[in-house]
Scaffold this active site. Structure first.
Site, PDB file in Angstrom:
ATOM      1  N   HIS A  33      37.606  34.324  34.541  1.00 41.21           N
ATOM      2  CA  HIS A  33      38.345  32.972  34.693  1.00 41.21           C
ATOM      3  C   HIS A  33      37.100  31.736  34.743  1.00 41.21           C
ATOM      4  CE1 HIS A  33      40.645  35.099  36.430  1.00 41.21           C
ATOM      5  NE2 HIS A  33      42.036  33.847  37.641  1.00 41.21           N
ATOM      6  N   HIS A  82      33.923  36.705  42.932  1.00 43.85           N
ATOM      7  CA  HIS A  82      32.841  36.319  42.329  1.00 43.85           C
ATOM      8  C   HIS A  82      31.657  35.824  43.348  1.00 43.85           C
ATOM      9  CE1 HIS A  82      34.316  37.714  38.665  1.00 43.85           C
ATOM     10  NE2 HIS A  82      35.762  36.477  38.359  1.00 43.85           N
TER      11      HIS A  82
END
Length: 439
Positions: free
Chosen positions: A206, A253
């Site tokens: 991402h 993350h």
């Protein structure tokens, strides 16, 4: 001296990978679990255990039967009185009430079907903002943004942007399956999103796409279109910053994953940007371009499928490669048919058109009709391809999810379906628009 530097670097990496930083950022943004977050903050041991497959994914809550927390008693009381099921009040240990909404993760895990644990959202604005940010790196955005830009803004920029996107996402997904680092552990992290929880974590794809797309969009359009440089830089930076922060907010993350994805993407852009003109010219004009495009993208997919066991990243990688191959093939067809010609040098720089209701309506009409064609293409090709491939390789097609976990099904299915979507997005839809007077 060298050993000290190495040790300091390793310590820094461990520090940036610490899930506690993710948990603190979530708390700062008003995200917390319904009943265990306070215990973790105060150092009380938790009975939750992480997902073994992902090194601490979403956990299973264990406690004696009938043992209700004070919050549950309050919520049960509210529910009994007919209050809304999604929204309630959360109170801290001292009795101070804090407004919050109890919600589930956005989407269930696409591999395991796990829906995750309920959590409290205390700041709805940040929740919606970071949900938007994370969607800028999901399939729905890609299948909307690239065609819209292609049909309404600049096909030249769009097809080159797709080349960068394909390489960034492919290298990012492959790197994940080589490094194999797990997602941040939960607890202490709250999993606001579950869809990609079965994939590995390092680097954040991402963050990579959220860096590469706005950066390349600026590099490809500035000088070609007339707009203030400061405006372009601000938009690119805001896009990148929002996507990167959203992945920490979602609990997907660590800080290290985000930094690595950002830097990795910059490196790929620096390496591939000078070659974009060569790649685009070859795809459009070389007589052997179709064969080369298909061979390269299939070969890359076969290589990526040997890196690890099946996961959602395998399908995503093939899907991205298939889309890129379809758009590259369409650019070759368009060139030889004279469709979507690039403006000559004398026509540059291009000036943005004057905004009006008629222009807005035309762009919206193109987008809606085009997306309907792409969705129909996807549905038809999917219905035809999966049973056909299963029949060819002798794989039962009754359970589609299980059948797609076979490489023999997953690879051709993703390539054929999304290759057709990419081809129609850049060739068939503009072709139809030209013949009905919409382009």
């Amino acid at each position: 001296m060298a050993g000290g530097l190495k040790g300091g670097f390793v310590q820094l990496m461990h520090y940036l990978q610490d899930p506690q930083h993710v948990a603190r950022f979530q708390q700062l943004c008003g995200v917390r679990e319904t009943d265990t977050r306070e215990k973790l903050i105060k150092g009380v041991p938790s009975t939750r255990h992480g997902d073994v497959q992902n090194g601490g994914g979403d956990a299973t809550r264990r406690r004696p039967a009938g043992a209700e927390t004070d919050r549950e008693k309050r919520n049960n009381g509210v529910a009994a009185n007919g209050a809304a099921g999604e929204t309630g009040q959360a109170a801290d240990k001292d009795g101070d009430d804090t407004q919050g909404s109890a919600v589930k993760p956005l989407r269930r895990n696409s591999l395991t079907g796990d829906v995750g644990q309920e959590f409290i959202i205390e700041n709805k604005f940040l929740f919606y903002l970071f949900t938007l940010g994370t969607e800028l790196g999901n399939e729905l955005f890609y299948i909307s943004f690239f065609p819209f830009f292609m049909w309404n803004v600049d096909a030249y920029v769009s097809r080159r942007l797709v080349v960068v996107w394909v390489w960034v996402m492919y290298l990012g997904q492959c790197t994940k399956d080589v490094i194999r680092w797990p997602r941040p552990a939960s607890p202490p992290v709250v999993k606001v999103e579950m869809f990609y929880n079965s994939e590995y974590s390092m680097p954040s794809t991402h963050a990579m796409s959220g860096t590469a797309i706005p950066l390349c969009l600026f590099l490809l359009t500035y000088g070609r279109w007339e707009y203030p440089m400061l405006l372009g830089l601000c938009l690119a930076f805001s896009w990148c910053f929002l996507v990167c922060l959203s992945r920490i907010y979602m609990g997907m993350h660590s800080i290290l994953d985000i930094i690595a994805g950002f830097l990795y993407s910059l490196l790929i852009v620096v390496v591939f940007s000078p070659a974009l003109d060569i790649i685009d010219t070859f795809n459009r004009t070389h007589p052997y371009a179709p064969l080369s495009i298909i061979s390269l993208h299939v070969g890359l997919g076969l290589f990526s499928f040997t890196l690890d066991t099946w996961s959602t990243s395998r399908g995503d990688t093939a899907q991205i490669l298939g889309s890129g191959a379809g758009i590259a093939l369409a650019s070759h067809v368009n060139y030889h048919l004279g469709l979507l010609p690039d403006p000559t040098a004398s026509m540059l720089p291009l000036q943005p058109p004057t905004l009006s209701l008629s222009l807005f309506g035309l762009c919206l009409l193109r987008f809606l009709l085009g997306v309907l064609i792409l969705l129909a293409t996807r549905a038809i090709m999917k219905a035809l391809t999966i049973p056909l491939v299963c029949w060819i390789f002798g794989i039962p097609s009754g359970d589609v999810r299980k059948a797609r976990q076979h490489m023999e099904v997953e690879l051709p299915y993703r390539y054929i379906v999304y290759g057709a979507v990419g081809l129609n997005a850049h060739f068939l839809v503009p072709f139809l628009f030209i013949h009905v007077g919409l382009l």
